[in-house]
Design a protein around this motif. Structure first.
Motif, mmCIF file in Angstrom:
data_model
loop_
_atom_site.group_PDB
_atom_site.id
_atom_site.type_symbol
_atom_site.label_atom_id
_atom_site.label_comp_id
_atom_site.label_asym_id
_atom_site.label_seq_id
_atom_site.Cartn_x
_atom_site.Cartn_y
_atom_site.Cartn_z
ATOM 1 N N SER A 104 -28.349 24.988 9.437
ATOM 2 C CA SER A 104 -30.124 25.242 8.773
ATOM 3 C C SER A 104 -30.755 24.002 8.478
ATOM 4 O O SER A 104 -32.146 24.130 8.649
ATOM 5 C CB SER A 104 -29.596 25.836 7.970
ATOM 6 N N GLU A 105 -30.298 22.957 8.168
ATOM 7 C CA GLU A 105 -31.160 22.096 7.469
ATOM 8 C C GLU A 105 -31.819 20.811 8.484
ATOM 9 O O GLU A 105 -32.542 20.593 7.883
ATOM 10 C CB GLU A 105 -30.199 20.667 6.375
ATOM 11 N N PHE A 106 -31.404 21.726 10.072
ATOM 12 C CA PHE A 106 -31.700 20.132 11.272
ATOM 13 C C PHE A 106 -32.606 21.240 11.734
ATOM 14 O O PHE A 106 -33.211 20.867 12.602
ATOM 15 C CB PHE A 106 -31.046 19.454 11.252
#
Length: 477
Positions: free
Chosen positions: A210-212
């Protein structure tokens, strides 16, 4: 011996009569009453003979004048037979050849169960040792033979370039691409290819985090341009690598019969199929469901990790081990299936009324599989004392079931790893700077020594089998 003199041995004086034995020059007189204690032995059966023909079926010669039976056997081993008749037990000395002793007592009709307890365990251990050594010799022989055949195949492929246009240049490129470690350029290409594979797998993993995660203007998920650049570079390199190998292959018709070349094709195929599907979906909105197929194909990028097998001796050895261990793997699965079926039924019977997670046998299959493989997720656990005892037995049985076939598989892995290392060393020693004039050096002495040793072992086994059949036929007569 005449029928009359033989009948004398069976008469009333048989208990006090004696027969004269000559075993390879070792002469003894044996009392009939001692021999009659073991009627199944060869010497005791002599007492039942009624004609000279029947005598000669049990001994090698008979002197009618001296009333002496002659046996062409090893005189050094006959004292052990005499001791058996006197004591009723066999003893095995440590300096004896165990197979000569085994053949000797088989000839005289003495069963192995007469071996005394002090010698029994040593005897059977020494009998089993050559079987283990023979298995190891066969494994080494198979390793040597397979390595020799593979080197000849490699040499034959390299020789094909001599008859092709630009053969010398194409052979150098082929060796550089297909044989990591053959030269400094091939090692550089190998390291670079490994880095590209690892980078491609890493970007695929990070793209799922989810961070990317990125979204377009409509809120739909969008791939990070940085990851997309790495992906395209990797696909470009993999495609170039496959095409280059195909162009310089010594035999184009059989190129994709090699497993590693198939892996190279499968690693890039999902990307091009995804492009094709996306073009079809854009041109025909009615086929929007094909987009789901594209998503599945994107997940197939994980197969790129198998490309490392080209650069890893261990992975190639693992593949060869699994290919040649289907019997052991099948045995392992059979053991697990039996254990899972047994313990799942037991858990269902004990826990079905008090445990919501074990209310059906299929649910118990999951629990038994997790327990027998010692994974132990802990999502479903038995609550009663009887259930916990069943779980303990399931776990212990799982350890034993997994350990037994794994040992055989590990031995095969060690064998194939050793063979692969020897093969790589032999290939690196080949010099193809000029036209091929001679076969690369091979230790042919060891190769043919294994063949001769295998032949001698086969002849020895045939000899043992013939003696066993003869002894059996004598006992049935």
């Amino acid at each position: 011996m005449t029928g009359q003199s033989l009948k004398g041995l069976n008469g009333a004086s048989a208990e006090n009569s004696a027969i004269r034995i000559n075993v390879g020059g070792f002469k003894r007189r044996l009392l009939s009453n001692i021999l009659c204690r073991f009627p199944e032995t060869r010497l005791a059966r002599l007492l039942q003979c009624q004609s000279k023909e029947s005598i000669l079926e049990l001994c090698d010669d008979y002197d009618d004048a001296e009333k002496e039976f002659y046996f062409d056997r090893n005189p050094a081993l006959f004292p052990y037979v005499l001791n058996f008749y006197n004591t009723g037990r066999l003893h095995v000395m440590g300096e004896l050849c165990i197979f000569s002793f085994s053949q000797e007592i088989e000839y005289w009709g003495i069963n192995e169960f007469f071996i005394d307890s002090c010698c029994s365990s040593t005897y059977h251990c020494r009998i089993m040792e050559p079987d283990r050594e023979e298995w190891e010799d066969k494994s080494d022989e198979g390793s040597t033979t397979s390595s020799f055949d593979e080197i000849l195949e490699f040499y034959s492929d390299a020789a094909k370039f001599d008859k092709q246009p630009l053969g010398s240049i194409r052979r150098k490129i082929w060796l550089m691409l297909d044989n990591p470690g053959y030269s400094i350029p091939s090692r550089v290409i190998s390291v670079f290819s490994i880095l590209v594979v690892l980078g491609s797998i890493a970007t695929m993993c990070m793209n799922s985090m989810s961070e990317f995660a990125l979204q377009d203007s409509e809120g739909l998920p969008q791939e990070d341009p940085r990851f997309e650049t790495v992906e395209h570079f990797g696909i470009g390199w993999f495609t170039f690598e496959l095409i280059a190998r195909f162009m310089v292959a010594p035999d184009l018709l059989h190129f994709f019969e090699h497993p590693l070349n198939l892996i190279d094709l499968v690693s890039i195929l999902p990307f091009y199929l995804t492009l094709l599907i996306n073009l079809v979906v854009e041109s025909s909105p009615a086929l929007a469901n094909l987009g789901r197929v594209a998503q599945v194909l994107r997940l197939m990028r994980v197969f790129r990790i198998l490309k490392l097998a080209r650069h890893s001796t261990g992975l190639r050895s693992l593949g060869a081990t699994l290919k040649n261990s289907y019997k052991e793997v099948g045995l392992l699965l059979l053991y697990l299936a039996v254990g899972v079926s047994f313990f799942s039924v037991m858990a269902y019977t004990i826990e079905k009324e008090d445990n919501d997670g074990l209310t059906t046998i299929p649910a118990c299959w999951w629990w038994a599989t997790v327990s027998m493989t010692t994974v132990g997720y802990g999502d479903v656990v038995p609550g009663s004392i009887a259930g916990k005892l069943t779980a303990s037995a399931c776990i212990l049985a799982g350890i034993l079931v997994v350990v037994l076939p794994i040992t055989l598989i590990f031995n095969k892995f060690s064998l194939f790893y050793k063979r692969q290392k020897q093969l790589e060393i032999a290939m690196r020693s080949c010099d193809f700077d000029e036209e091929i004039k001679e076969v690369p050096s091979m230790n042919l002495r060891n190769y043919y020594a294994h063949k001769v040793k295998s032949l001698m072992a086969s002849l020895s086994n045939m000899s043992r089998s013939s003696l066993s059949e003869q002894s059996l036929n004598d006992s049935l007569q």
